[in-house]
Write a protein that holds these residues in place. Structure first.
Motif, PDB file in Angstrom:
ATOM      1  N   THR A 137     -37.662  11.092  20.136  1.00 18.20           N
ATOM      2  CA  THR A 137     -38.651  10.014  20.401  1.00 18.20           C
ATOM      3  C   THR A 137     -39.871  10.604  20.733  1.00 18.20           C
ATOM      4  N   LYS A 148     -41.496  12.266  17.690  1.00 23.88           N
ATOM      5  CA  LYS A 148     -41.720  11.233  16.582  1.00 23.88           C
ATOM      6  C   LYS A 148     -40.936  11.630  15.416  1.00 23.88           C
ATOM      7  N   SER A 157     -37.070  10.857  13.506  1.00 26.80           N
ATOM      8  CA  SER A 157     -35.968  10.156  13.513  1.00 26.80           C
ATOM      9  C   SER A 157     -34.726  10.928  13.170  1.00 26.80           C
TER      10      SER A 157
END
Length: 245
Positions: free
Chosen positions: A95, A98, A100
């Motif tokens: 997170t 940034k 996934s």
């Protein structure tokens, strides 16, 4: 149930078959009996070219995983015995960066229906109840609808060399891709203390060659598709991995 008769799939497959037939007809005066095989290759290349944006996303996800790998390894050492805490820490890391965790999976899932549709075009003897004329065309005397097994057990066995040659090329491409993947995404050596670690590593070493087995039992048209697609992927990843460092 015949999937080629489904309302959405049937028109797409018919359109693909007509495109391949038209391409083969246009090439026939120039390349003769090679026209159908070249049409298969050209359609495969066209589809893979359309999917390049998804490949870019995959390579970017691979790059991000490689960048975060040392940090994840550090978290494993710190929270190795606390699975819940480790999972939470890894999620926080992704997170904060940034990134996934599913970034590499989603493009792969998006490609799968398209590539499966093309593969279906090259493997089904009939499409929506209509004969697939492509599989009646030949390459070096072998019908595009014949697999290596069928060719070897038929009067055309002397022409099986063309299928064997394709499989050899595929095996070389698979090995080159495996080495490239190992170079860009090195895996940790198997831990002797972990039961089955060596077996798992050995399976991972040879698993990519399952593709060669599938190509041997699939129609020659599908084998052409698999070889072309694998070669494209090898070259595509080589370029993207250098451009997207």
């Amino acid at each position: 149930m015949d999937l080629t008769t489904l309302p959405v799939i049937a028109p797409l497959l018919h359109g693909g078959a007509e495109l391949v037939a038209a391409t083969a007809a246009a090439l026939s005066p120039v390349v003769g009996g090679l026209a159908a095989a070249i049409a298969v290759v050209l359609l495969t290349l066209a589809v893979r070219a359309l999917l390049v944006p998804l490949a870019v996303l995959q390579v970017r996800a691979e790059r991000d995983r490689r960048r975060l790998a040392p940090m994840v390894a550090e978290l494993r050492q710190r929270y190795g015995r606390d699975a819940e805490r480790l999972q939470r820490a890894v999620q926080e890391l992704y997170t904060d960066e940034k990134v996934s965790p599913l970034a590499g999976c989603l493009p792969l899932l998006a490609q799968a229906p398209v590539l499966s549709l093309v593969y279906t075009l090259f493997t089904h003897a009939s499409i929506g109840g209509t004969t697939n004329a492509l599989l009646r065309a030949t390459l070096a005397g072998v019908p595009l609808g014949h697999s290596l097994v069928v060719t070897l057990t038929s009067p055309l066995w002397m022409h099986a060399w063309v299928v064997v040659l394709l499989l050899v090329v595929l095996a070389i491409v698979v090995e080159l891709a495996r080495r490239a993947n190992a170079h860009w995404n090195p895996a940790a050596a198997p831990d002797p203390a972990v039961p089955g670690a060596a077996v798992t590593a050995a399976i991972g070493r040879f698993a990519p060659f399952v593709t060669v087995v599938f190509a041997a039992i699939a129609p020659l048209a599908a084998a052409l598709y698999v070889v072309t697609s694998a070669a494209w992927t090898l070259g595509e990843r080589a370029v993207l991995r250098r451009v997207l460092r």
